[in-house]
Design an enzyme around this catalytic site. Structure first.
Site, PDB file in Angstrom:
ATOM      1  CB  CYS A 209      -0.987   0.058   1.307  1.00  0.00           C
ATOM      2  SG  CYS A 209      -0.240  -0.530   2.886  1.00  0.00           S
TER       3      CYS A 209
ATOM      4  CG  ASP B 271      -8.490   1.859   0.685  1.00  0.00           C
ATOM      5  OD1 ASP B 271      -7.500   1.554   0.923  1.00  0.00           O
ATOM      6  OD2 ASP B 271      -9.420   0.774   0.854  1.00  0.00           O
TER       7      ASP B 271
ATOM      8  CG  HIS C  19      -5.486  -0.939   1.905  1.00  0.00           C
ATOM      9  ND1 HIS C  19      -5.455   0.445   2.271  1.00  0.00           N
ATOM     10  CD2 HIS C  19      -4.155  -1.506   2.304  1.00  0.00           C
ATOM     11  CE1 HIS C  19      -4.389   0.714   3.033  1.00  0.00           C
ATOM     12  NE2 HIS C  19      -3.684  -0.257   3.080  1.00  0.00           N
TER      13      HIS C  19
END
Length: 464
Positions: free
Chosen positions: A299, A422, A424
């Protein structure tokens, strides 16, 4: 940023116009004079009945000066401009229709009508200047193609006949500006190819076109940009670098990674918050992209890639987005990590992000937050960062990293919202899915109240 007026139609005219001329002298002044005369002749041709346009993927050919067309009954001189929408397919962001209504800001897509000049030639990525060689002849003939790229905004209710006059005027104006470019940048016997770039500026609801010579670096073009900034009243930040040119709908479809997706997310109420968000463009990088299985550990690498894409789009750097392994090698070179990290699945954090950015000449600040419950206390500093620097921020907390694209802050109540991209996300790079699942304005409870966080705040370089 003042949004473009999407109530208007945008007509984009592209193609190659042959520039023919004679040089009576081959010194610098003689070359400039010869090209200027040739462009004057070309402007005269554009203003004649031989000037022809046609609609992409349509049966429509038109002669603006004579008002003739291959579809005269469908497109009369007194017809409204919007009549062309039945004849020529428009270029539009179809993906906007797929974005969930509950997540998306209500954006009316810009309708782009593509018209083409005969002998069409799109703007090349690199074009060599024309070099004049004296072969002892008294007169030298030259011939090249000027890549025309003109935009004209029109009210849908305007008359079609009047708009055709605007087409002729706009192409003529661009040819004149191309002559100015040649006059400015011709050196000795090297003549640059002028190229048109369109920019969305905070001071206009239309696009601003600038002509730059091909083959020149951004550093070489800085004096021209400074003049334009002064003329247009722009801040001392990049707005007119070539990498910042407007992205048309078809351009977005060609991108491997989605670009500047936060502009489709509705911000918190302006009655309750002051909103501060990232400036300019970037691309979204997340887990499992590019054939790399980095789920659970990549990430921070992805956040770094998003940050570097921002610097590329703002024209501060011009580098390929580094892979995870390249980032690891850079950390070894910088002395931050040992060789064993290369090829590993080791997690990295804010300090490593700062080190890699520094390798590209980008400075950063580190903000230490003792716990997630205290991030709101940094709202003023974060708001100032986005207002002044405007760069994406990396937020690192064991073992997760997020990209912060903005904050909404109420100074009186202390309430804060955080625009989180995000890294992820593991789904497809589909606009609807990404906007639904990978970006949102988060509340304070998004952060772990007991977890410490380190924020890497990249700094904007100086200059226009």
């Amino acid at each position: 940023m003042v949004p473009l007026d999407t109530n208007d139609l945008l007509f984009r005219i592209r193609g190659g116009l042959y520039l023919d001329g004679i040089l009576n002298k081959t010194d610098e002044d003689g070359i400039k004079e010869g090209f200027s005369e040739a462009i004057k002749d070309l402007i005269a041709k554009v203003n004649s009945q031989s000037f022809v346009l046609f609609g992409w993927e349509s049966a429509l050919y038109m002669w603006p000066k004579s008002r003739a067309s291959t579809l005269p009954t469908e497109l009369e001189e007194t017809s409204t401009c919007k009549s062309i929408l039945k004849l020529v397919p428009i270029e539009v962001n179809d993906y906007l229709k797929k974005i969930p209504a509950r997540k998306s800001v209500k954006i009316k897509p810009l309708k782009v009508v593509n018209l083409e000049l005969l002998f069409e030639m799109t703007r090349p990525d690199v074009a060599e200047p024309v070099t004049i060689r004296n072969n002892n002849s008294a007169r030298i003939h030259f011939r090249l193609v000027l890549p025309i790229d003109v935009v004209v905004f029109a009210n849908p209710e305007d008359q079609w006949g009047q708009l055709q006059d605007q087409f002729v005027k706009a192409v003529s104006t661009q040819l004149y500006e191309m002559d100015q470019c040649i006059q400015r940048y011709t050196k000795r016997k090297s003549v640059p190819i002028p190229q048109a770039f369109h920019f969305e500026l905070p001071v206009s609801t239309t696009l601003t076109t600038v002509i730059y010579p091909a083959g020149y670096s951004e550093k070489d073009l800085e004096p021209q940009r400074k003049e334009l900034h002064h003329k247009l009243g722009l801040e001392d930040k990049p707005y007119l670098r070539r990498s910042m040119a407007y992205s048309f709908p078809n351009d977005d479809l060609l991108n491997t990674h989605l670009r500047t997706i936060h502009k489709y997310i509705p911000p918190p109420s302006s009655e309750d918050f002051q909103v501060f968000v990232v400036h300019g463009s970037y691309t979204y990088h997340h887990y499992l992209q590019d054939g790399i299985n980095d789920g659970g550990w990549g990430c921070a690498y992805r956040t770094l890639q998003t940050i570097l894409s921002w610097y590329n789009y703002q024209g501060y750097i011009n580098v390929p987005i580094p892979t995870h392994e390249k980032i690891q090698q850079m950390l070894v070179t910088a002395g931050d990590k040992g060789p064993s990290i290369v090829g590993s699945t080791d997690w990295i954090g804010s300090f490593e992000i700062r080190s890699v950015l520094n390798s590209f000449g980008i400075t950063s600040k580190i903000m230490n937050i003792r716990s997630g419950s205290e991030i709101a206390l940094a709202a003023r500093e974060l708001a100032e960062h986005f207002e002044v620097q405007g760069t994406p921020v990396m937020v690192g907390g064991e073992p997760l990293a997020h990209t912060l694209l903005g904050v909404a802050w109420n100074e009186e109540t202390g309430a804060v919202r955080y625009l989180i991209l995000d890294a992820h996300y593991t789904g497809e790079d589909d606009w609807a899915s990404v906007i639904d699942k990978a970006i949102d304005w988060k509340h304070d409870d998004f952060w772990d109240p007991l977890e410490p966080y380190n924020l890497c705040l990249p700094q904007r370089s100086q200059g226009v």
